[in-house]
Write a protein that holds these residues in place. Structure first.
Motif, PDB file in Angstrom:
ATOM      1  N   ILE A  72      27.328  66.113 -14.321  1.00  0.00           N
ATOM      2  CA  ILE A  72      27.012  66.818 -13.075  1.00  0.00           C
ATOM      3  C   ILE A  72      26.543  65.804 -12.014  1.00  0.00           C
ATOM      4  O   ILE A  72      26.875  65.930 -10.831  1.00  0.00           O
ATOM      5  CB  ILE A  72      25.930  67.896 -13.316  1.00  0.00           C
ATOM      6  N   GLN A  75      29.591  64.396 -10.571  1.00  0.00           N
ATOM      7  CA  GLN A  75      30.203  65.367  -9.667  1.00  0.00           C
ATOM      8  C   GLN A  75      29.484  65.375  -8.316  1.00  0.00           C
ATOM      9  O   GLN A  75      30.110  65.332  -7.255  1.00  0.00           O
ATOM     10  CB  GLN A  75      30.030  66.727 -10.344  1.00  0.00           C
ATOM     11  N   HIS A  76      28.148  65.414  -8.388  1.00  0.00           N
ATOM     12  CA  HIS A  76      27.361  65.511  -7.159  1.00  0.00           C
ATOM     13  C   HIS A  76      27.473  64.237  -6.327  1.00  0.00           C
ATOM     14  O   HIS A  76      27.532  64.293  -5.094  1.00  0.00           O
ATOM     15  CB  HIS A  76      25.897  65.821  -7.497  1.00  0.00           C
ATOM     16  N   LEU A  79      30.698  64.240  -4.577  1.00  0.00           N
ATOM     17  CA  LEU A  79      30.666  65.184  -3.461  1.00  0.00           C
ATOM     18  C   LEU A  79      29.931  64.575  -2.261  1.00  0.00           C
ATOM     19  O   LEU A  79      30.405  64.650  -1.126  1.00  0.00           O
ATOM     20  CB  LEU A  79      29.986  66.493  -3.890  1.00  0.00           C
ATOM     21  N   HIS A  84      29.908  65.967   1.415  1.00  0.00           N
ATOM     22  CA  HIS A  84      29.579  67.371   1.163  1.00  0.00           C
ATOM     23  C   HIS A  84      28.126  67.532   0.724  1.00  0.00           C
ATOM     24  O   HIS A  84      27.592  66.657   0.041  1.00  0.00           O
ATOM     25  CB  HIS A  84      30.485  67.941   0.064  1.00  0.00           C
ATOM     26  N   PRO A  85      27.505  68.658   1.068  1.00  0.00           N
ATOM     27  CA  PRO A  85      26.150  68.922   0.561  1.00  0.00           C
ATOM     28  C   PRO A  85      26.208  69.285  -0.920  1.00  0.00           C
ATOM     29  O   PRO A  85      27.269  69.660  -1.427  1.00  0.00           O
ATOM     30  CB  PRO A  85      25.699  70.130   1.382  1.00  0.00           C
ATOM     31  N   ILE A  86      25.093  69.160  -1.584  1.00  0.00           N
ATOM     32  CA  ILE A  86      25.023  69.591  -2.985  1.00  0.00           C
ATOM     33  C   ILE A  86      23.787  70.463  -3.188  1.00  0.00           C
ATOM     34  O   ILE A  86      22.841  70.407  -2.399  1.00  0.00           O
ATOM     35  CB  ILE A  86      24.964  68.395  -3.967  1.00  0.00           C
TER      36      ILE A  86
ATOM     37  N   ASP B  71      28.691  77.808   0.894  1.00  0.00           N
ATOM     38  CA  ASP B  71      29.450  76.549   0.768  1.00  0.00           C
ATOM     39  C   ASP B  71      29.344  75.972  -0.646  1.00  0.00           C
ATOM     40  O   ASP B  71      30.299  75.387  -1.167  1.00  0.00           O
ATOM     41  CB  ASP B  71      28.994  75.521   1.819  1.00  0.00           C
ATOM     42  N   ILE B  72      28.191  76.172  -1.275  1.00  0.00           N
ATOM     43  CA  ILE B  72      28.025  75.660  -2.646  1.00  0.00           C
ATOM     44  C   ILE B  72      28.829  76.538  -3.619  1.00  0.00           C
ATOM     45  O   ILE B  72      29.441  76.025  -4.562  1.00  0.00           O
ATOM     46  CB  ILE B  72      26.529  75.626  -3.039  1.00  0.00           C
ATOM     47  N   GLN B  75      32.266  75.314  -3.438  1.00  0.00           N
ATOM     48  CA  GLN B  75      32.371  74.051  -4.170  1.00  0.00           C
ATOM     49  C   GLN B  75      32.463  74.309  -5.677  1.00  0.00           C
ATOM     50  O   GLN B  75      33.312  73.744  -6.373  1.00  0.00           O
ATOM     51  CB  GLN B  75      31.097  73.281  -3.860  1.00  0.00           C
ATOM     52  N   HIS B  76      31.565  75.165  -6.165  1.00  0.00           N
ATOM     53  CA  HIS B  76      31.502  75.418  -7.600  1.00  0.00           C
ATOM     54  C   HIS B  76      32.750  76.148  -8.097  1.00  0.00           C
ATOM     55  O   HIS B  76      33.248  75.868  -9.189  1.00  0.00           O
ATOM     56  CB  HIS B  76      30.234  76.218  -7.928  1.00  0.00           C
ATOM     57  N   LEU B  79      35.498  73.715  -8.361  1.00  0.00           N
ATOM     58  CA  LEU B  79      35.303  72.871  -9.543  1.00  0.00           C
ATOM     59  C   LEU B  79      35.719  73.607 -10.817  1.00  0.00           C
ATOM     60  O   LEU B  79      36.431  73.052 -11.664  1.00  0.00           O
ATOM     61  CB  LEU B  79      33.832  72.431  -9.640  1.00  0.00           C
ATOM     62  N   PRO B  85      32.833  71.692 -15.471  1.00  0.00           N
ATOM     63  CA  PRO B  85      31.606  72.480 -15.609  1.00  0.00           C
ATOM     64  C   PRO B  85      30.805  72.408 -14.309  1.00  0.00           C
ATOM     65  O   PRO B  85      31.017  71.512 -13.490  1.00  0.00           O
ATOM     66  CB  PRO B  85      30.852  71.750 -16.724  1.00  0.00           C
ATOM     67  N   ILE B  86      29.905  73.352 -14.145  1.00  0.00           N
ATOM     68  CA  ILE B  86      29.005  73.310 -12.982  1.00  0.00           C
ATOM     69  C   ILE B  86      27.565  73.522 -13.443  1.00  0.00           C
ATOM     70  O   ILE B  86      27.326  74.044 -14.535  1.00  0.00           O
ATOM     71  CB  ILE B  86      29.366  74.383 -11.921  1.00  0.00           C
ATOM     72  N   LEU B  87      26.644  73.071 -12.606  1.00  0.00           N
ATOM     73  CA  LEU B  87      25.230  73.386 -12.795  1.00  0.00           C
ATOM     74  C   LEU B  87      24.903  74.371 -11.686  1.00  0.00           C
ATOM     75  O   LEU B  87      24.791  73.993 -10.517  1.00  0.00           O
ATOM     76  CB  LEU B  87      24.387  72.113 -12.680  1.00  0.00           C
ATOM     77  N   ARG B 103      23.874  75.382 -16.769  1.00  0.00           N
ATOM     78  CA  ARG B 103      25.258  74.921 -16.865  1.00  0.00           C
ATOM     79  C   ARG B 103      26.185  76.100 -17.082  1.00  0.00           C
ATOM     80  O   ARG B 103      25.832  77.048 -17.792  1.00  0.00           O
ATOM     81  CB  ARG B 103      25.434  73.982 -18.065  1.00  0.00           C
TER      82      ARG B 103
END
Lengths: 318, 318
Positions: A72, A75-76, A79, A84-86, B71-72, B75-76, B79, B85-87, B103
């Protein structure tokens, strides 16, 4: 905004090193030069998978990649690199708990501090400048004792146990990242005060910079002249891995006026940043007071040089 | 794994609609058909920016895009679509607080439920199948009263206030998303029990599916024959926006054996999923007991048809 790339993609600095190696202190001055409103700081420790209590129960340290969401973080960081924001996780160092996440908006500069921020190739490819800090080990132990007891609710005995528990993981996971750094910064007590790591001595620490050819380092000729033989020394050497490297030594005993003259020369190498002059070299001493160190200030300035050049598209040898 | 695309990219179903429109109940049965271990559910409500208390202080509803990390979420979802995977953030509906993130690993199928999950073009482009649920408004009000009081710590008066506060945002932000759906599902009391939305009647609700030509819908000929005139009705109609649409009506009074026959026919249209037969049409009735509804079961099966086809690369008209 002379420091924002035309395509809105931040310049990314990594500051990696063991626990209490001085990452935040080094990064703090760099952020002050660049301007706090133009710098986003990403703490890689926020990507811990477990709370402190969970880690103890599972028997895993914070230095183990398995105990961190490294994928992660990759990934961040990718980004952020693309502007891009996270929504990043938050780890509370005070009580060792996981908290609700927080947004991090990209800024012209992003500083990533952490234990494992060069762990993978994907991570390493995200940086413009990679710094690794490895202070004298006795010094780091003292810094860790002071910080973890004052700010993180540990007893001195806890810190000692934590250092022991972490030693194998530090060797296995943190220290190998040193070889990926463009610059390795080492603070150590002055050789003329052997063993003197008592109160106040932190302002007189020597700094050694290993300068790898992965970045185009500044022409230090004028700096060396200005510093004179007593303060600055540049020499070709073999690193502990046998590879050739430039070693820049800055003496902790450098005269204040000389240090100032070198600072001026470094500022003159980045004229586009000279309006940003900020108080450098600040750290918190053992008494909890703000103190200053010439070698810290000069280290911060030398690293900032590379960030300013990277922002101009002059990113060295890559 | 017949349901995993060769490139490991999940099939994504959206289930969007107003608060308490029955999104989770509809999605639950679909996940049961596909197999819980092959479905990841992403709750778009987890992307609320503020806790319930903060929203009240600021004067913003959960339905306002400004009150969500849209926006997140974009993004997720992008992904997940690429198999990463995402958090993800976590919102606790019980007490309305923000929690540490969690996760979410991609699975062959991802179901996204939420208020605003079709808000932007970036979001909408992520789905294979887009469903919008809009039950009869009196029904939704009752469902919201029941759920928010039982599970979310609201009083009936709170729910009434919340519905009033949200009405403008629902009109402005939630309902316009209807026009992007491939299928609009509407549950309503049976016409022969007008106004009867008392206990137990939920198992006898009529279902109406608006089938837009953005998906290749199954040939319902055999289904209509098997359903007979009393249970199924398919007709060309104009939608409320004036556009032509197929309208499939499933009567809440459909005979149990007929419903079973239609179910069998639908299963026969997706033979690759017939080994997955799961108990369908389950919901929690007013007494908190598990009950079943034929129209819910058939709705779940019709939507699953599209997911199974999408997994085979037969994604309709796009």
């Amino acid at each position: 905004m002379p420091f924002l790339r035309p395509d809105n993609q931040p310049i990314i600095l990594g500051v990696v090193g063991d626990s209490a190696a001085g990452k935040s202190t080094l990064a703090g001055g760099i952020a002050a030069i660049l301007g706090q409103d133009r710098v986003a700081v990403l703490q890689a420790d926020d990507y811990h998978r477990h709370s402190r209590a969970e880690r103890r129960r599972i028997g895993i340290t914070a230095l183990d990649p398995e105990g961190n969401h490294v994928d992660i973080l990759e990934q961040h960081l990718c980004l952020l690199r693309r502007g891009h924001p996270i929504l990043k996780p938050v780890y509370n160092h005070k009580d060792g708990t996981l908290c609700p996440p927080a947004r991090l908006e990209p800024k012209p500069f992003v500083i990533v501090e952490g234990l494992l921020a060069y762990h993978s190739r994907i991570l390493r490819d995200c940086y413009d400048v990679k710094v690794f800090v490895e202070p004298d080990e006795d010094l780091r132990t003292r810094w860790k004792q002071a910080r973890d007891c004052a700010e993180r609710g540990y007893s001195p005995q806890d810190v000692r146990l934590s250092l022991d528990r972490r030693e194998a993981d530090s060797l296995a996971h943190v220290q190998p990242q040193r070889s990926f750094a463009d610059i390795v910064v080492r603070f150590a007590p002055s050789s003329d005060t052997p063993g003197d790591i008592s109160d106040g001595a932190d302002s007189l620490l020597n700094a050694r910079h290993l300068l790898r050819p992965t970045l185009a380092h500044p022409d230090l000729g004028p700096v060396l002249d200005a510093g004179g033989k007593g303060g600055f020394h540049l020499a070709l050497a073999r690193d502990s891995d046998g590879k050739p490297v430039d070693v820049l030594d800055i003496s902790g005993r450098i005269d204040g006026r000389r240090a100032k003259a070198v600072e001026d020369l470094l500022w003159s190498l980045i004229p586009e940043a000279s309006h940003l002059r900020a108080p450098l070299g600040r750290f918190t001493d053992r008494a909890g007071q703000t103190a200053t160190s010439h070698t810290l200030a000069l280290s911060q300035l030398l690293i900032t040089y590379h960030l300013v050049k990277a922002a101009q598209g002059l990113t060295g040898t890559r």
